[in-house]
Design a protein around this motif. Structure first.
Motif, PDB file in Angstrom:
ATOM      1  N   PHE A 108      52.959  -9.993 -15.839  1.00  0.00           N
ATOM      2  CA  PHE A 108      51.630 -10.290 -15.302  1.00  0.00           C
ATOM      3  C   PHE A 108      50.607 -10.398 -16.424  1.00  0.00           C
ATOM      4  O   PHE A 108      49.857 -11.376 -16.500  1.00  0.00           O
ATOM      5  CB  PHE A 108      51.202  -9.216 -14.295  1.00  0.00           C
ATOM      6  N   PHE A 109      50.566  -9.418 -17.292  1.00  0.00           N
ATOM      7  CA  PHE A 109      49.561  -9.431 -18.357  1.00  0.00           C
ATOM      8  C   PHE A 109      49.828 -10.533 -19.377  1.00  0.00           C
ATOM      9  O   PHE A 109      48.889 -11.143 -19.887  1.00  0.00           O
ATOM     10  CB  PHE A 109      49.475  -8.067 -19.046  1.00  0.00           C
ATOM     11  N   MET A 110      51.079 -10.814 -19.668  1.00  0.00           N
ATOM     12  CA  MET A 110      51.366 -11.836 -20.670  1.00  0.00           C
ATOM     13  C   MET A 110      51.134 -13.249 -20.137  1.00  0.00           C
ATOM     14  O   MET A 110      50.732 -14.134 -20.884  1.00  0.00           O
ATOM     15  CB  MET A 110      52.813 -11.695 -21.169  1.00  0.00           C
ATOM     16  N   LEU A 111      51.387 -13.458 -18.854  1.00  0.00           N
ATOM     17  CA  LEU A 111      51.192 -14.798 -18.292  1.00  0.00           C
ATOM     18  C   LEU A 111      49.756 -15.023 -17.822  1.00  0.00           C
ATOM     19  O   LEU A 111      49.186 -16.097 -18.028  1.00  0.00           O
ATOM     20  CB  LEU A 111      52.160 -15.028 -17.129  1.00  0.00           C
ATOM     21  N   ALA A 112      49.166 -14.029 -17.177  1.00  0.00           N
ATOM     22  CA  ALA A 112      47.826 -14.210 -16.628  1.00  0.00           C
ATOM     23  C   ALA A 112      46.746 -14.219 -17.709  1.00  0.00           C
ATOM     24  O   ALA A 112      45.706 -14.854 -17.536  1.00  0.00           O
ATOM     25  CB  ALA A 112      47.530 -13.103 -15.605  1.00  0.00           C
ATOM     26  N   PHE A 113      46.985 -13.525 -18.790  1.00  0.00           N
ATOM     27  CA  PHE A 113      45.953 -13.389 -19.820  1.00  0.00           C
ATOM     28  C   PHE A 113      46.448 -13.855 -21.191  1.00  0.00           C
ATOM     29  O   PHE A 113      46.110 -13.269 -22.206  1.00  0.00           O
ATOM     30  CB  PHE A 113      45.493 -11.927 -19.907  1.00  0.00           C
ATOM     31  N   LYS A 114      47.234 -14.932 -21.203  1.00  0.00           N
ATOM     32  CA  LYS A 114      47.827 -15.367 -22.474  1.00  0.00           C
ATOM     33  C   LYS A 114      46.795 -15.824 -23.509  1.00  0.00           C
ATOM     34  O   LYS A 114      47.075 -15.830 -24.686  1.00  0.00           O
ATOM     35  CB  LYS A 114      48.866 -16.449 -22.236  1.00  0.00           C
TER      36      LYS A 114
END
Length: 132
Positions: free
Chosen positions: A46-52
């Protein structure tokens, strides 16, 4: 007697997070590990894809993942020791994991080994019915 789901075993391991006594079936061990990795990878993903494109939020995600890992050290170690007890091995066998390459393979094989069929020095076989 109700059959526990894999998620029930995950919850059970957190309820007994510091219980190094007794035995844990393969189903309990692998249920805990499966759900822990699913949760960890979901948070990480979630954090790596949503806030790349946002370095601050990626850092927040990494901190949360780190805190998840720290929070699960004791429950993972406890269920691993109980799993080793189920096959008749001491919890100290967990340290085999620190032997490069061979140790982790050996530990994986021990985690996949079926329970000792009868009572051993660590307790009754958890597969046996409670009121036999």
């Amino acid at each position: 007697m109700k059959k526990l789901s894999l998620f029930d075993y995950f919850v059970k391991c957190y309820k007994e997070y510091a219980n190094f006594e007794g035995r844990a079936r393969r189903r309990e061990f692998w249920g805990f590990m499966l759900f822990w990795y699913i949760i960890y990878l979901a948070v990480y993903g979630f954090f790596m894809l949503a806030f790349k494109d946002d370095a601050f939020m990626m850092t927040v995600g990494m901190v949360i993942c780190f805190l998840l890992a720290i929070a699960s050290i004791v429950p993972q170690l406890a269920v691993s020791v109980r799993r080793l007890h189920d096959i008749g091995k001491s919890g100290w066998y967990y340290f085999v994991n620190f032997i490069p390459l061979i140790g982790s393979i050996w530990l994986l094989v021990m985690f996949c080994t079926d329970s000792e069929p009868s009572e051993n020095k660590y307790g009754k076989n958890p597969k046996e019915p409670m009121f036999a």
